[in-house]
Design an enzyme around this catalytic site. Structure first.
Site, short mmCIF file in Angstrom:
data_model
loop_
_atom_site.label_atom_id
_atom_site.label_comp_id
_atom_site.label_asym_id
_atom_site.label_seq_id
_atom_site.Cartn_x
_atom_site.Cartn_y
_atom_site.Cartn_z
N LYS A 22 4.00 8.71 9.23
CA LYS A 22 3.28 8.46 10.75
C LYS A 22 4.54 8.70 11.58
O LYS A 22 4.32 9.85 12.23
CB LYS A 22 3.53 6.74 10.14
CG LYS A 22 2.29 6.36 9.40
CD LYS A 22 1.93 5.03 9.38
CE LYS A 22 0.65 4.88 8.42
NZ LYS A 22 0.59 4.19 7.26
N TYR B 208 0.78 -1.15 0.08
CA TYR B 208 -0.05 0.14 0.03
C TYR B 208 0.92 1.19 0.04
O TYR B 208 1.65 1.31 0.77
CB TYR B 208 -1.02 -0.06 1.30
CG TYR B 208 -1.68 1.15 1.32
CD1 TYR B 208 -2.75 1.39 0.44
CD2 TYR B 208 -1.63 1.99 2.35
CE1 TYR B 208 -3.60 2.63 0.60
CE2 TYR B 208 -2.35 3.44 2.53
CZ TYR B 208 -3.62 3.45 1.46
OH TYR B 208 -4.32 4.72 1.65
N ASP C 125 9.13 3.02 0.22
CA ASP C 125 8.08 3.48 0.89
C ASP C 125 8.28 3.18 2.43
O ASP C 125 7.86 2.01 3.00
CB ASP C 125 6.74 3.07 0.41
CG ASP C 125 5.68 3.91 1.13
OD1 ASP C 125 5.81 4.42 2.02
OD2 ASP C 125 4.45 3.76 0.64
C1 LIG Z 1 0.11 4.75 5.83
C2 LIG Z 1 0.83 4.44 4.64
C3 LIG Z 1 0.84 5.22 3.74
C4 LIG Z 1 -0.03 6.52 3.47
O1 LIG Z 1 0.22 7.43 4.57
P1 LIG Z 1 -1.09 8.13 4.96
O2 LIG Z 1 -0.43 9.26 5.94
O3 LIG Z 1 -2.14 7.45 5.45
O4 LIG Z 1 -1.55 9.11 3.83
C5 LIG Z 1 1.71 5.06 2.38
N1 LIG Z 1 2.51 3.98 2.46
C6 LIG Z 1 2.66 3.03 3.68
C7 LIG Z 1 3.48 2.32 3.33
C8 LIG Z 1 1.68 3.41 4.60
O5 LIG Z 1 1.81 2.36 5.63
#
Ligand SMILES: *Cc1c(COP(=O)(O)O)cnc(C)c1O
Length: 426
Positions: free
Chosen positions: A267, A144, A239
């Protein structure tokens, strides 16, 4: 039967918020019930509106690595608030946060702050395309990367090279340049590069996947991605929105010893406030406006309150150093072992540092396919048992257990007791 306050609030919220929630997983659909509404949290504990206390293993999906209401973070936020919530002008704190990130994660030679992980990834992909002048992006099924159009794709079964949008409203025109490979599947990546290597701008990957449940990279998988992207002149994007400052101070790139060209963060670096960041090699990041041709902007980017929370969090993590990460790792290990002991071969447990997932399956989980084969109903029963006994975990088998520095030995013992009983009773 009388409704709980959570049930009442959920019903009310559904009248003016789609599904009663502001992010879908919060609605508990995957576990067939309705959510507890939260009133407050402190340390490792979270409290619902009906006055129940839980040990929190969601940690707001990762940010709260120091636990809730960490004194230093709250103090920093309060001080920032007193000075003004936003200026729309550069501040010293943005420099401090970018430098802190660079010191902990040396590949982040330059960083641009944004307001969410979604925004960070969307921008990093734009940079990769702008820098290479190429169109295609390779992503992995089950990873994701936020909800921007081009990445909201995991492809239907068998359609390896044809990206089908996961969401209504996302045009195939926007996803046709997204190629899908299998996580931990080197052959699938090779195939894509052999067919379209000259058109591939970047490979984007969660270096330890945590959005199909936790699926760590196989030995050599990240090294392989590093080599093949280099060979074809494509960029490698990690990511690290979850893994950054989670697996190690230097993120998954330190933990696994593989350095990407670009990294996305979110995060943890906001310590609980909204934030995101993308960055990497200076030469690449210099394509970003105002010094380069790739446009990207944000009214609240580098927001002083988020930035203050981020600096306080990263400073505390740096101060905690390897000892803090070793303790997190040990807690993860202990919990993972307890689940295996309680459920035996009914479960497969994956772990990367202080992230772990429990899959109800007798088979190994190494990619999306094997994760999806786990039993959702058994997970739901497990989830509800834990919740009923004061343990708050993710209401979906495709999410991770998150540990924090605030989880005490006692918290773990209490949790393990409940898991043991769940193993016997379920
Ligand atoms: C949570 C997440 C996102 C998106 O971040 P948001 O602050 O929710 O937009 C993107 N990549 C990864 C791996 C994530 O866990």
């Amino acid at each position: 039967m009388n409704k709980t306050k959570s049930e009442q609030l959920f019903e009310q919220s559904g009248k003016c918020i789609p599904g009663g929630v502001n992010s879908p997983v919060r609605a508990y659909q995957a576990v067939g019930s309705t959510p507890v509404f939260i009133e407050r949290a402190k340390g490792s504990k979270i409290y619902d509106v009906d006055g129940r206390e839980y040990i929190d293993y969601v940690c707001s999906w990762g940010p709260c690595i120091l636990g809730h209401c960490d004194k230093g973070v709250i103090e920093a936020v309060k001080q920032a608030c007193d000075k003004g919530l936003t200026f729309g002008a550069p501040t010293e704190a943005e420099y401090e946060l970018a430098m802190l990130i660079k010191e902990c994660m040396p590949s982040m030679e330059m960083t641009r702050l944004v307001s969410s992980g979604t925004e960070a990834v969307m921008s990093a992909v734009r940079v990769a395309r702008g820098y290479t002048g190429r169109k295609k992006i390779v992503k992995f099924r089950g990873c994701y990367h936020g909800h921007s159009d081009g990445l909201l794709v995991k492809a239907g079964s068998g359609a390896m090279t044809q990206a089908v949008p996961d969401s209504a409203g996302v045009l195939e025109d926007f996803t046709k340049h997204t190629l899908i490979a299998e996580y931990n599947g080197e052959a699938s990546v090779k195939e894509l590069f052999e067919a379209e290597g000259e058109d591939i701008a970047a490979v984007i990957v969660e270096p330890a996947a945590a959005n199909m449940g936790v699926v760590p990279p196989k030995e050599g998988f990240l090294q392989f991605l590093r080599e093949i992207t280099k060979k074809y002149g494509a960029l490698l994007i990690f990511d690290e929105v979850i893994t950054g400052f989670r697996l190690a101070l230097g993120g998954a790139q330190e933990y696994y010893g593989v350095t990407p060209d670009l990294t996305t963060l979110g995060k943890i670096i906001g310590g609980g406030m909204p934030i995101g960041a993308y960055g990497g090699k200076r030469e690449i990041m210099e394509v970003v406006a105002p010094i380069g041709p790739v446009y990207q902007a944000g009214t609240l980017s580098g927001n002083p309150v988020s930035t203050a929370a981020g600096i306080a969090t990263l400073s505390a993590l740096r101060q905690g150093g390897s000892r803090l990460y070793k303790e997190l790792e040990e807690k993860g290990k202990k919990l993972a072992e307890a689940v295996k002991e309680a459920f035996g071969d009914r479960v497969w447990v994956n772990r990367a540092g202080s992230l772990l997932s429990v899959f109800f399956t007798g088979e190994k989980v190494t990619d999306y396919q094997s994760a999806a084969c786990s039993d959702g109903e058994e997970y739901a029963r497990y989830f509800h048992y834990l919740l009923k006994h004061g343990i708050y975990t993710a209401p979906s088998r495709f999410e991770a257990v998150f540990l924090s520095a605030a989880h005490s030995h006692e918290d773990l013992e209490r949790t393990i007791e409940v898991i043991k009983r769940a193993g016997k009773e379920l």
